[in-house]
Design an enzyme around this catalytic site. Sequence first.
Site, PDB file in Angstrom:
ATOM      1  CB  SER A   1     -56.516 -42.746 -26.038  1.00  8.26           C
ATOM      2  OG  SER A   1     -56.585 -43.428 -27.519  1.00  8.26           O
TER       3      SER A   1
ATOM      4  CG  ASP B   1     -54.918 -19.108 -14.294  1.00  5.05           C
ATOM      5  OD1 ASP B   1     -55.915 -20.739 -14.088  1.00  5.05           O
ATOM      6  OD2 ASP B   1     -54.085 -18.644 -13.148  1.00  5.05           O
TER       7      ASP B   1
ATOM      8  CG  ASN C   1     -40.001 -21.725 -10.771  1.00  3.34           C
ATOM      9  OD1 ASN C   1     -40.594 -21.367  -9.349  1.00  3.34           O
ATOM     10  ND2 ASN C   1     -39.170 -21.655 -12.002  1.00  3.34           N
TER      11      ASN C   1
ATOM     12  CG  ASN D   1     -53.249 -17.177  -6.341  1.00  7.41           C
ATOM     13  OD1 ASN D   1     -54.194 -17.277  -5.731  1.00  7.41           O
ATOM     14  ND2 ASN D   1     -52.731 -15.962  -5.457  1.00  7.41           N
TER      15      ASN D   1
END
Lengths: 419, 120
Positions: free
Chosen positions: A107, A32, A75, A51
């Site tokens: 950067s 994900d 959250n 998870n």
Amino acid sequence: PSVCSFPLLAGLCEKIKYVIRNKLPFEDFDGDKFSTFPTLRGYHWRGRDCNDKNTTVYPGRRPVNWDAKSDSNCNGIWGVDPKDGIPYEEKFCKGADSQGVVLLGDSAGAHFHIPPEWMTVTQMSAKSFANLPMAFTDELDWPQFSEITGFLNSTIGGWTDSLYLRLRRRNRCNHRDLQNISQNGGSSGNLLYLIKSLARNQLLDNPAIVIYATIGNDVCNGYRDTLAHMTTPQEMFSNVLQALRYLDSRLPNGSHVILTGLVDGRFLWDNLHDRYHPLGQLNRDVTYSQLYSFLDCLQVSPCSGWLTQNETLRNLTSERALQLSNVLKEIARSEKFANFDIFYMDFPLRQTAEEWRKMGGKPWQLIEPVDGFHPSQIAAALGTSITWQKALHEWPQVLGKENPFNDQIEAIFKDQGGH
Amino acid sequence: LYKGHTCVGCVLVVSVIEQLAQWHNSTVKAAMERLCNYIPEKLQGVCYVLAELYGPYIAELIDREMNADVVCHSLKLCKQDPGQPLCHLYPPPKVGLSTAIRKAKRIMKTAKDLKIFMGF
């Protein structure tokens, strides 16, 4: 390459190539784009996954069934209030204008930093090299302390302040919703490739504030004929517009984009050229001017146009940077997009230097000591405050409203699972 | 570009070794060991391999007061592109950079020949 031809290692090699090329987390079991591992583009770069075995659980998504049973958006707010049976997420975050922070940058945005203790023998010890593996596996960047997505207390001097931390303080429902999509050498051109690593689902996720900040690489390169290799205003227009169209196809409705102008890098030479570099401090024999000439000679200078004793070239580089900033300003003024509104701000270098002067600091402290090129931790933290104030006064709708339940969230969920 | 970064890396590391020896008033060999000991354990192997490969030459040259630019050019980790100047970080030695590099290469060759002879 020969090692990768072994059948057993071929798969691993392919994966390594894929993550390096696409700047995605190396350890991401559910795919994900969020990780539980800090470096190698893990949670130092994007909010930590809560998870990593479930692809529908990640920071920034709108909660599933108000997270009554589990924390689908990481959250830290989930479960049901036993007093009234209402899920906490619904009670505290419904209509709270939850939104994430995304940086598309270079950067400076990723916060490039080489610790000076690594090359100052008077300060050198085993302790000063303890962070070496972490630094290398984060590409010598420290996004966890950066101006836009920083979330950990700085261990490299100065202090941490970031747009993410301020948005989280404003609304605790925003916890962990951050992405730092930056790379060393990031420019308007190569960002078009990098942007594909953005993790945002238009239908399932919360809106986001996207900061587009490639502040120098469009005019910075190490070539001897540096001017010939700078991005032209036409190229800039085309690149930025392509990036914005891509964002329009990915960002949830109600998002915001802030374009940041290019920096005026004459500040670097003006404030550093006659000072001693960390390597030259013991014997007083290496100044930044010498370092810049050395890098220029080898054609590995991060910016031949600004890091040079040739004043005309420095001025020409600033002139092009200003032209490119004007392109961004014009885009923000004239272009409209379906899923986000768009704003422009100058890179706040002048205000940062002024603020630091008022605090008793010196301008050279705003520049990274080892590379003599990037903004330091102090500059990053001060920059955040200036950007925040500007947004608060000029575009308050971008920051969303303050969540009246912050104290209750904090009381019930404490540190919300940390970062 | 890659060659340039190798040169920068070499000059940085040799400078640090040179300065460590100076600061701790030790031999160059001891300074290299000190540097490898500072590095986290997992990376020490690489450090010792590099020290084994380049250490004797670096020590020999630093002991003869050659600076990091001269050492890295003579180790061929810094190269001069045709038609381009010799790149250097430190002020050139009094005898001139080219002369110092030539001298360093002669020293290196002698050291190599000696090593082969000793090995034989």
